[in-house]
Design a protein around this motif. Sequence first.
Motif, PDB file in Angstrom:
ATOM      1  N   GLU A 142      30.713  47.778  20.101  1.00 51.93           N
ATOM      2  CA  GLU A 142      31.048  48.855  21.031  1.00 51.93           C
ATOM      3  C   GLU A 142      31.646  48.320  22.330  1.00 51.93           C
ATOM      4  OE1 GLU A 142      27.734  50.399  18.413  1.00 51.93           O
ATOM      5  OE2 GLU A 142      28.203  48.525  19.453  1.00 51.93           O
ATOM      6  N   ILE A 143      31.217  47.114  22.730  1.00 51.01           N
ATOM      7  CA  ILE A 143      31.789  46.503  23.932  1.00 51.01           C
ATOM      8  C   ILE A 143      33.136  45.856  23.613  1.00 51.01           C
ATOM      9  CG2 ILE A 143      31.479  44.702  25.679  1.00 51.01           C
ATOM     10  CD1 ILE A 143      28.510  45.255  25.631  1.00 51.01           C
ATOM     11  N   ILE A 144      33.206  45.142  22.507  1.00 46.83           N
ATOM     12  CA  ILE A 144      34.460  44.489  22.115  1.00 46.83           C
ATOM     13  C   ILE A 144      35.587  45.524  21.984  1.00 46.83           C
ATOM     14  CG2 ILE A 144      35.604  43.098  20.356  1.00 46.83           C
ATOM     15  CD1 ILE A 144      33.450  41.629  22.043  1.00 46.83           C
ATOM     16  N   THR A 145      35.257  46.705  21.476  1.00 49.22           N
ATOM     17  CA  THR A 145      36.260  47.755  21.277  1.00 49.22           C
ATOM     18  C   THR A 145      36.929  48.170  22.574  1.00 49.22           C
ATOM     19  OG1 THR A 145      35.117  48.616  19.327  1.00 49.22           O
ATOM     20  CG2 THR A 145      36.588  50.137  20.471  1.00 49.22           C
ATOM     21  N   ILE A 146      36.177  48.198  23.680  1.00 52.53           N
ATOM     22  CA  ILE A 146      36.753  48.682  24.943  1.00 52.53           C
ATOM     23  C   ILE A 146      37.293  47.572  25.837  1.00 52.53           C
ATOM     24  CG2 ILE A 146      35.316  50.758  24.932  1.00 52.53           C
ATOM     25  CD1 ILE A 146      33.454  49.411  26.918  1.00 52.53           C
ATOM     26  N   LEU A 147      37.223  46.304  25.363  1.00 55.38           N
ATOM     27  CA  LEU A 147      37.746  45.204  26.183  1.00 55.38           C
ATOM     28  C   LEU A 147      39.234  45.355  26.506  1.00 55.38           C
ATOM     29  CD1 LEU A 147      35.938  41.990  24.844  1.00 55.38           C
ATOM     30  CD2 LEU A 147      35.477  43.301  26.929  1.00 55.38           C
ATOM     31  N   PRO A 148      40.082  45.809  25.562  1.00 56.47           N
ATOM     32  CA  PRO A 148      41.500  45.969  25.913  1.00 56.47           C
ATOM     33  C   PRO A 148      41.722  46.961  27.057  1.00 56.47           C
ATOM     34  CG  PRO A 148      41.224  45.950  23.534  1.00 56.47           C
ATOM     35  CD  PRO A 148      39.851  46.036  24.120  1.00 56.47           C
ATOM     36  N   ILE A 149      40.919  48.026  27.095  1.00 62.32           N
ATOM     37  CA  ILE A 149      41.072  49.005  28.182  1.00 62.32           C
ATOM     38  C   ILE A 149      40.633  48.398  29.499  1.00 62.32           C
ATOM     39  CG2 ILE A 149      40.281  51.219  29.050  1.00 62.32           C
ATOM     40  CD1 ILE A 149      40.194  50.653  25.358  1.00 62.32           C
ATOM     41  N   ILE A 150      39.542  47.639  29.479  1.00 63.63           N
ATOM     42  CA  ILE A 150      39.082  46.962  30.695  1.00 63.63           C
ATOM     43  C   ILE A 150      40.138  45.970  31.168  1.00 63.63           C
ATOM     44  CG2 ILE A 150      37.335  45.384  31.631  1.00 63.63           C
ATOM     45  CD1 ILE A 150      35.326  46.701  29.709  1.00 63.63           C
ATOM     46  N   ARG A 151      40.774  45.270  30.199  1.00 65.07           N
ATOM     47  CA  ARG A 151      41.818  44.310  30.542  1.00 65.07           C
ATOM     48  C   ARG A 151      43.000  45.013  31.224  1.00 65.07           C
ATOM     49  NH1 ARG A 151      43.510  42.920  25.723  1.00 65.07           N
ATOM     50  NH2 ARG A 151      41.587  41.758  25.298  1.00 65.07           N
ATOM     51  N   ARG A 152      43.377  46.186  30.710  1.00 63.90           N
ATOM     52  CA  ARG A 152      44.507  46.910  31.296  1.00 63.90           C
ATOM     53  C   ARG A 152      44.194  47.412  32.708  1.00 63.90           C
ATOM     54  NH1 ARG A 152      45.412  48.855  25.958  1.00 63.90           N
ATOM     55  NH2 ARG A 152      44.325  50.823  26.365  1.00 63.90           N
ATOM     56  N   LEU A 153      42.929  47.690  32.971  1.00 63.41           N
ATOM     57  CA  LEU A 153      42.542  48.109  34.316  1.00 63.41           C
ATOM     58  C   LEU A 153      42.586  46.957  35.313  1.00 63.41           C
ATOM     59  CD1 LEU A 153      39.479  50.420  33.495  1.00 63.41           C
ATOM     60  CD2 LEU A 153      41.632  51.145  34.544  1.00 63.41           C
ATOM     61  N   ALA A 154      42.641  45.731  34.790  1.00 64.92           N
ATOM     62  CA  ALA A 154      42.717  44.518  35.618  1.00 64.92           C
ATOM     63  C   ALA A 154      41.535  44.402  36.576  1.00 64.92           C
ATOM     64  CB  ALA A 154      44.039  44.487  36.389  1.00 64.92           C
ATOM     65  N   VAL A 155      40.360  44.785  36.089  1.00 68.46           N
ATOM     66  CA  VAL A 155      39.151  44.641  36.908  1.00 68.46           C
ATOM     67  C   VAL A 155      38.416  43.378  36.489  1.00 68.46           C
ATOM     68  CG1 VAL A 155      38.911  47.128  37.269  1.00 68.46           C
ATOM     69  CG2 VAL A 155      37.756  46.048  35.321  1.00 68.46           C
ATOM     70  N   PRO A 156      37.713  42.725  37.393  1.00 68.88           N
ATOM     71  CA  PRO A 156      36.923  41.552  37.019  1.00 68.88           C
ATOM     72  C   PRO A 156      35.858  41.929  35.988  1.00 68.88           C
ATOM     73  CG  PRO A 156      37.165  41.677  39.398  1.00 68.88           C
ATOM     74  CD  PRO A 156      37.658  42.985  38.854  1.00 68.88           C
ATOM     75  N   LEU A 157      35.689  41.080  34.994  1.00 71.60           N
ATOM     76  CA  LEU A 157      34.682  41.291  33.958  1.00 71.60           C
ATOM     77  C   LEU A 157      33.705  40.124  33.992  1.00 71.60           C
ATOM     78  CD1 LEU A 157      33.471  42.600  31.394  1.00 71.60           C
ATOM     79  CD2 LEU A 157      35.207  41.345  30.064  1.00 71.60           C
ATOM     80  N   ILE A 158      32.451  40.424  34.286  1.00 75.94           N
ATOM     81  CA  ILE A 158      31.391  39.421  34.294  1.00 75.94           C
ATOM     82  C   ILE A 158      30.547  39.642  33.046  1.00 75.94           C
ATOM     83  CG2 ILE A 158      29.371  38.529  35.525  1.00 75.94           C
ATOM     84  CD1 ILE A 158      30.669  39.725  38.094  1.00 75.94           C
ATOM     85  N   ALA A 159      30.375  38.613  32.244  1.00 77.47           N
ATOM     86  CA  ALA A 159      29.623  38.736  30.991  1.00 77.47           C
ATOM     87  C   ALA A 159      28.360  37.905  31.056  1.00 77.47           C
ATOM     88  CB  ALA A 159      30.489  38.301  29.813  1.00 77.47           C
ATOM     89  N   LEU A 160      27.249  38.501  30.654  1.00 76.65           N
ATOM     90  CA  LEU A 160      25.991  37.789  30.468  1.00 76.65           C
ATOM     91  C   LEU A 160      25.713  37.794  28.968  1.00 76.65           C
ATOM     92  CD1 LEU A 160      25.800  38.323  33.542  1.00 76.65           C
ATOM     93  CD2 LEU A 160      23.362  38.770  33.233  1.00 76.65           C
ATOM     94  N   THR A 161      25.862  36.642  28.330  1.00 78.81           N
ATOM     95  CA  THR A 161      25.636  36.557  26.891  1.00 78.81           C
ATOM     96  C   THR A 161      24.817  35.310  26.566  1.00 78.81           C
ATOM     97  OG1 THR A 161      27.422  35.141  26.032  1.00 78.81           O
ATOM     98  CG2 THR A 161      28.031  37.379  26.679  1.00 78.81           C
ATOM     99  N   GLY A 162      24.358  35.271  25.318  1.00 80.97           N
ATOM    100  CA  GLY A 162      23.655  34.094  24.830  1.00 80.97           C
ATOM    101  C   GLY A 162      24.545  33.184  24.020  1.00 80.97           C
ATOM    102  N   ASN A 163      25.867  33.459  24.040  1.00 81.98           N
ATOM    103  CA  ASN A 163      26.803  32.666  23.232  1.00 81.98           C
ATOM    104  C   ASN A 163      28.094  32.418  24.012  1.00 81.98           C
ATOM    105  OD1 ASN A 163      28.418  31.477  21.326  1.00 81.98           O
ATOM    106  ND2 ASN A 163      28.357  33.181  19.866  1.00 81.98           N
ATOM    107  N   PRO A 164      28.223  31.233  24.629  1.00 86.79           N
ATOM    108  CA  PRO A 164      29.412  30.939  25.440  1.00 86.79           C
ATOM    109  C   PRO A 164      30.713  30.944  24.645  1.00 86.79           C
ATOM    110  CG  PRO A 164      27.637  29.377  25.887  1.00 86.79           C
ATOM    111  CD  PRO A 164      27.239  30.143  24.671  1.00 86.79           C
ATOM    112  N   ARG A 165      30.630  30.861  23.322  1.00 84.36           N
ATOM    113  CA  ARG A 165      31.846  30.849  22.500  1.00 84.36           C
ATOM    114  C   ARG A 165      32.175  32.218  21.920  1.00 84.36           C
ATOM    115  NH1 ARG A 165      29.075  26.276  21.484  1.00 84.36           N
ATOM    116  NH2 ARG A 165      28.010  27.200  19.686  1.00 84.36           N
ATOM    117  N   SER A 166      31.448  33.228  22.319  1.00 84.50           N
ATOM    118  CA  SER A 166      31.638  34.563  21.771  1.00 84.50           C
ATOM    119  C   SER A 166      32.906  35.218  22.311  1.00 84.50           C
ATOM    120  CB  SER A 166      30.438  35.449  22.114  1.00 84.50           C
ATOM    121  OG  SER A 166      30.343  35.616  23.526  1.00 84.50           O
TER     122      SER A 166
END
Length: 324
Positions: free
Chosen positions: A107-131
């Motif tokens: 559900e998050i991966i699906t909306i990443l292109p829209i977030i990218r087009r908005l050109a807003v900073p994206l901070i990710a907290l994950t357990g997988n640095p290669r994700s």
Amino acid sequence: MPIDNQQLINLGLAVIRTESEAVASLADRLDDSFIRACEFLHGCQGRIVVLGMGKSGHIGGKIAATLASTGTPAFFVHPGEASHGDLGMITSRDVVLALSNSGETSEIITILPIIRRLAVPLIALTGNPRSSLAQEASVHINVSVEREACPLGLAPTSSTTATLAMGDALAIALLEARGFTAEDFARSHPGGRLGRRLLLHASDIMRQGDDIPKVTADTVLSEALLEITRKGLGMTTIVEGRHVIGVYTDGDLRRTLDRALDIHRTPISHVMTKDCKTARPDMLAAEVAKLMEEYRIQALPVVDSDNLLVGALNMHDLMRAGVV
């Protein structure tokens, strides 16, 4: 299968120790990525939009609430709803904080292109640095854990605790960077006990005008007792003009009765407490409560800088206001 009490204790201890170790391991990850994340969040001209699914969503809601209550405007958006219209809540002035232990939450991966087009900073907290999420992010903070506290290794436990702790670290770092004070916190929590303790002043809750118990120095004790009863504060002030020269309380009455005085002939000035404790209108109600507790008194006159009587209050007033 029956389980004994000691087994329950041992299981509980194992969870607490596992989660404690997971949180402790985060200390080594407060590096340049943490600094950059704080800079993005601190420089945000809009609001922090927090995303997360499932248990990460619950943690995201808590992080958003903590940010908002400590001076950083934030709100939570459900990623599943985001792709059905809620992405309109995100503006070009915002910063997105996305939580996903796997970094592959669909559900998050699906909306990443829209977030990218908005050109807003994206901070990710994950357990997988290669994700996928970590690679797409402007800043990635690693919140991986060695193992979940769940003995099956399935239920999000250590991972959600670690994410929450990192979110708190970000929020408190921003609190300090913004110079956020206890008074600021109280203003955003006016309905809570802390808000009342930091915002309410004596002037906000004191009795005023005709509700103030007061008599003059030549008033006989019996009349003073009637004034105490009428006003219901457990005491009366004694004034010359508007200057407070003493008080007479329920406790003073008990001591007076031991002296077998004639209450119909004894002036109140003979039995009043001189040099009494007073409060100022601009004192925090919590300070008034502390003063009353320290000196073991139940009521106080409130006077201005010229010692002129402007109000009175007792411990019940403070309790009704939620200060004690």
